[in-house]
Write a protein that holds these residues in place. Structure first.
Motif, PDB file in Angstrom:
ATOM      1  N   ALA A 233       0.847  -1.199   0.000  1.00  0.00           N
ATOM      2  CA  ALA A 233       0.000   0.000   0.000  1.00  0.00           C
ATOM      3  C   ALA A 233       0.877   1.240   0.000  1.00  0.00           C
ATOM      4  O   ALA A 233       1.148   1.845   1.041  1.00  0.00           O
ATOM      5  N   ALA A 234       1.340   1.623  -1.184  1.00  0.00           N
ATOM      6  CA  ALA A 234       2.213   2.786  -1.338  1.00  0.00           C
ATOM      7  C   ALA A 234       1.825   3.510  -2.621  1.00  0.00           C
ATOM      8  O   ALA A 234       1.251   2.925  -3.548  1.00  0.00           O
ATOM      9  N   VAL A 235       2.137   4.805  -2.672  1.00  0.00           N
ATOM     10  CA  VAL A 235       1.832   5.612  -3.854  1.00  0.00           C
ATOM     11  C   VAL A 235       2.510   5.005  -5.078  1.00  0.00           C
ATOM     12  O   VAL A 235       3.690   4.633  -5.043  1.00  0.00           O
ATOM     13  N   ASP A 236       1.735   4.872  -6.164  1.00  0.00           N
ATOM     14  CA  ASP A 236       2.211   4.365  -7.463  1.00  0.00           C
ATOM     15  C   ASP A 236       2.620   2.896  -7.433  1.00  0.00           C
ATOM     16  O   ASP A 236       3.233   2.407  -8.388  1.00  0.00           O
TER      17      ASP A 236
ATOM     18  N   GLY B 146     -12.413   5.759  -4.499  1.00  0.00           N
ATOM     19  CA  GLY B 146     -11.751   6.145  -3.255  1.00  0.00           C
ATOM     20  C   GLY B 146     -10.889   7.366  -3.477  1.00  0.00           C
ATOM     21  O   GLY B 146     -10.065   7.392  -4.405  1.00  0.00           O
ATOM     22  N   ALA B 147     -11.063   8.387  -2.652  1.00  0.00           N
ATOM     23  CA  ALA B 147     -10.259   9.608  -2.774  1.00  0.00           C
ATOM     24  C   ALA B 147      -8.785   9.270  -2.601  1.00  0.00           C
ATOM     25  O   ALA B 147      -8.383   8.657  -1.612  1.00  0.00           O
ATOM     26  N   GLY B 148      -7.972   9.665  -3.569  1.00  0.00           N
ATOM     27  CA  GLY B 148      -6.542   9.390  -3.522  1.00  0.00           C
ATOM     28  C   GLY B 148      -6.171   7.980  -3.909  1.00  0.00           C
ATOM     29  O   GLY B 148      -4.982   7.641  -3.935  1.00  0.00           O
ATOM     30  N   LEU B 149      -7.180   7.145  -4.223  1.00  0.00           N
ATOM     31  CA  LEU B 149      -6.916   5.746  -4.553  1.00  0.00           C
ATOM     32  C   LEU B 149      -7.234   5.435  -6.009  1.00  0.00           C
ATOM     33  O   LEU B 149      -6.391   4.970  -6.759  1.00  0.00           O
TER      34      LEU B 149
ATOM     35  N   ARG C 123      -2.298   9.175  -3.762  1.00  0.00           N
ATOM     36  CA  ARG C 123      -1.892  10.055  -2.666  1.00  0.00           C
ATOM     37  C   ARG C 123      -1.704   9.232  -1.400  1.00  0.00           C
ATOM     38  O   ARG C 123      -2.392   8.235  -1.187  1.00  0.00           O
ATOM     39  N   TYR C 124      -0.768   9.682  -0.563  1.00  0.00           N
ATOM     40  CA  TYR C 124      -0.470   8.936   0.650  1.00  0.00           C
ATOM     41  C   TYR C 124      -1.443   9.319   1.771  1.00  0.00           C
ATOM     42  O   TYR C 124      -2.249  10.256   1.653  1.00  0.00           O
ATOM     43  N   GLY C 125      -1.360   8.606   2.879  1.00  0.00           N
ATOM     44  CA  GLY C 125      -2.211   8.888   4.036  1.00  0.00           C
ATOM     45  C   GLY C 125      -3.299   7.847   4.206  1.00  0.00           C
ATOM     46  O   GLY C 125      -3.356   6.835   3.509  1.00  0.00           O
TER      47      GLY C 125
ATOM     48  N   ARG D 111       1.484   4.564   2.072  1.00  0.00           N
ATOM     49  CA  ARG D 111       2.780   5.209   2.308  1.00  0.00           C
ATOM     50  C   ARG D 111       3.174   6.035   1.088  1.00  0.00           C
ATOM     51  O   ARG D 111       2.663   5.838  -0.006  1.00  0.00           O
ATOM     52  N   GLY D 112       4.124   6.961   1.309  1.00  0.00           N
ATOM     53  CA  GLY D 112       4.623   7.767   0.208  1.00  0.00           C
ATOM     54  C   GLY D 112       5.445   6.941  -0.762  1.00  0.00           C
ATOM     55  O   GLY D 112       5.681   5.739  -0.558  1.00  0.00           O
ATOM     56  N   LYS D 113       5.911   7.589  -1.837  1.00  0.00           N
ATOM     57  CA  LYS D 113       6.698   6.883  -2.844  1.00  0.00           C
ATOM     58  C   LYS D 113       7.981   6.329  -2.240  1.00  0.00           C
ATOM     59  O   LYS D 113       8.598   6.937  -1.372  1.00  0.00           O
TER      60      LYS D 113
END
Length: 690
Positions: free
Chosen positions: A596-599, A625-628, A656-658, A683-685
């Motif tokens: 579960a991480a960005v990109d 999903g927002a950011g998903l 997006r992360y969070g 998580r972030g990239k």
């Protein structure tokens, strides 16, 4: 200096500014700032920044798609009521700090830096750069200032929420993706304002009025529905099917609705109902910077003539003849927005009711509010806007009449306490319900409540009805076993004799399928019995409700209304009780695998088990999903047999992360509005360093 180029460009410092202005979730490639708070610009120069006293710097701002409004920004002339800027020089660039007043109009601005000679000639001008200016609830001088970080996190920054539904005695909720920071949403929000009737009639005046959140929120209340303008949504309540359109229960969030409206050339999206209208308004208002929350009023009255009375007529067989256009909805949703009310006397700042569902016209348009919640609680129905209608939604009486064959009417009973109860919103401390009823009304039956009614202009009778002066000998109550959609269950009607003599009466029990706003969809099952109830005893009658009784007529809101009526022998006395049964729906099972991480690709497995004794056809899962992930539909290729499980697979890369929520809906020909949700921590990239 005039013969050589001095400026080589402007850096809007988007990442730095957006982070400081709480807009980095929207974008870090475009500038989005909030009024009443400074932001930085880096002016790049071909050499050292010019310091010739014969030249000065100036900023010019233009607002509106056609640059209708021009603002010349003063240099070093500090004035909190005006735009101004300061300059710091450096090697090859200059740092400009730009200050906006906290009451300036919001909107899309263009900005240019000018080099001006001492005689006022423009020697050089940078190419215009655009940015958005939003309301600032973090700024004390802004009319939307909210002095609580926990509340700001929920009412501005939270992209997910819960909207409460069901019945006052059995409250349910649906998760919602507000998505106010999703790609393109801020552009669409201003597109909505640009298409309002006010803008089309007088764009210059409209741009100036956008400084006022009262004006903007009322405009949004009007524009979310499309009844008399280029609004976003059309509503539909119980008038046939939704063939070729999206049923209101299928939506998981606001973003898909807003994008469809914009991509479709501002043609209205079909269809919405009250919670959809409220949720879309919440998205737009949060995006613009106005703290907003969704509210659900249970047993909500729709009083269109201002008499604070909802009348229901039944015939001698206890069949509803007419509820007219005035009804009591099982629930009704609106929003509250936080703002100062400088247009009203002191004491009415704070939460304001806004209702974008098209019910009644206000100033010739389908809109409602903003109206201070405090005005509703105190019965100040003269306050702007639409206080009488909102007051009735939480305070009206219900009167039930029996119409006889000769046309005469007999009052069955008056219900003075059930309208406007368990008024709910999502808590700022998590996914719990917060009851805000006390903000809208004093306790039922209290002296203060009576005082408020009189102030609101209610005609309070000092001569009670005959039925109210006599204590009835029999009492009715309605209970039911757990009512799971697709199963059979019992409805239990209890008749209690509180007198000292036995009582005889005729009992009628009727069950009907209804929509959430009390529209009749079909008869389910009924039963009659002649009772003899001994003194101080209770007698029970059971109505067995089978799936075959309700399956073909139950609405997408899954509500059964049960009415029990007692007619006393040898007396012209009728006792009636009404209850709504919310059928419990199955839940979707969602399992997500992968990092579960960005990109980084993750895969969701979504499973449904058919709970009905019938085959499901035309099944479709809707995921977002927002950011998903953007809204995605997954059709089920085959029919789903009774008891059969079906699993679909979907892969996506989080953007997006969070903390993020994945929301899923399942609809078919016989089973609708099945929901599921799961929470992911993204998580972030990850970078692979050499």
């Amino acid at each position: 200096m005039a013969d050589q180029c001095v400026f080589s460009g402007v850096d809007l410092c988007c990442q730095l500014n957006n982070s400081a202005h709480h807009t980095e979730e929207i974008d870090t490639e475009r500038l989005l700032v909030r009024r009443g708070q400074s932001f930085a610009l880096a002016l790049r120069c071909t050499g050292n920044a010019p310091r010739d006293p014969n030249y000065s710097y100036s900023l010019v701002l233009r607002l509106g798609e056609c640059n209708q409004e021009t603002v010349k920004v003063s240099y070093r002339q500090w004035d909190p009521a005006k735009w101004w800027f300061s300059v710091q020089g450096g090697q090859g660039e200059m740092l400009l700090s730009v200050y906006s007043p906290p009451d300036t109009p919001i909107g899309k601005y263009s900005l240019a830096v000018l080099l001006v000679s001492s005689d006022g000639h423009i020697m050089e001008e940078t190419a215009p750069e655009s940015f958005y200016l939003l309301y600032n609830p973090w700024c004390k001088a802004d009319a939307v200032y909210l002095p609580n970080d926990v509340h700001l996190k929920e009412y501005i920054m939270n992209e997910n929420g819960l909207i409460y539904q069901g019945d006052a005695d059995e409250i349910t909720y649906r998760p919602w993706n507000f998505g106010q920071f999703e790609e393109d949403v801020v552009d669409i929000c201003f597109e909505i304002l640009d298409n309002s009737n006010s803008t089309l009639k007088n764009p210059e005046m409209d741009l100036q009025n956008r400084a006022d959140p009262v004006y903007v929120s009322r405009t949004i209340s009007c524009m979310v529905n499309a009844n008399d303008d280029r609004g976003v949504l059309l509503g539909k309540w119980g008038e046939g099917d939704y063939h070729g359109c999206v049923p209101p229960t299928r939506w998981n969030g606001s973003v898909d609705i807003l994008r469809r409206w914009s991509d479709g050339g501002t043609r209205p999206v079909r269809y919405g109902q009250c919670w959809v209208f409220a949720a879309v308004a919440c998205t737009v208002l949060r995006c613009l910077g106005i703290p907003t929350r969704c509210i659900t009023n249970f047993s909500s009255a729709h009083d269109n003539n201002g008499d604070l009375l909802i009348e229901t007529l039944v015939d001698e067989d206890n069949k509803c003849i007419s509820r007219g256009s005035e009804k009591v909805w099982n629930f009704h949703c609106w929003v509250e927005s936080w703002m100062a009310r400088k247009d009203l006397p002191d004491g009415y700042d704070g939460w304001q009711v806004l209702d974008p569902t098209p019910q009644e016209k206000s100033d010739g348009m389908y809109c409602c509010g903003p109206c201070p919640v405090r005005a509703i609680r105190e019965g100040e129905v003269g306050m702007k806007y639409d206080a009488p209608f909102i007051f009735a939604e939480v305070n009206a009486d219900q009167t039930y009449w029996r119409v006889h064959k000769d046309g005469t009417r007999t009052k069955i009973f008056v219900d003075k306490t059930s309208v406007g109860c368990n008024i709910s919103t999502k808590s700022v401390y998590g996914d719990q319900r917060e009851d805000v009823t006390a903000l809208y009304k004093y306790p039922e039956g209290s002296a203060k409540e009576r005082e408020v009614f009189e102030k609101a202009g209610r005609r309070v009778s000092h001569q009670p009805d005959e039925n109210e002066t006599q204590r009835p000998q029999l009492k009715l109550s309605i209970k039911n076993e757990e009512a799971v959609y697709g199963t059979d269950f019992d409805i239990i009607v209890e008749v209690q004799n509180v007198g000292n003599k036995e009582a005889r009466a005729d009992l009628t029990i009727k069950s009907v399928a209804i929509t959430y706003n009390s529209l009749h969809r079909g008869d389910c099952q009924s039963k009659s019995a002649r009772l003899t109830v001994p003194a101080q005893k209770v007698q029970k009658e059971v109505l067995r409700l089978r799936y075959d009784h309700y399956g073909a007529c139950v609405s997408e809101h899954h509500t059964i209304r049960v009415t029990a009526s007692l007619k006393m022998n040898n007396k012209n006395e009728v006792i009636q009780k009404e209850a709504n049964i919310q059928l419990k729906m199955p839940k979707l099972n969602i399992k997500v695998t992968g990092e579960a991480a960005v990109d980084q690709k993750v895969t969701a497995y979504i499973t449904l088990k058919n709970p009905l004794p019938v085959t499901l056809k035309n099944g479709v899962f809707t995921v977002e999903g927002a950011g998903l992930i953007r809204t995605t539909e997954i059709p089920v290729p085959n029919a789903i047999q009774p008891g059969e499980e079906v699993t679909v697979k979907l892969s996506f890369k989080p953007m997006r992360y969070g903390m993020r929520k994945l929301l899923v809906d399942f609809d078919s020909d016989r089973l609708m509005d099945v929901k599921g949700e799961t929470t992911l921590m993204i998580r972030g990239k990850r970078y692979n360093w050499p």
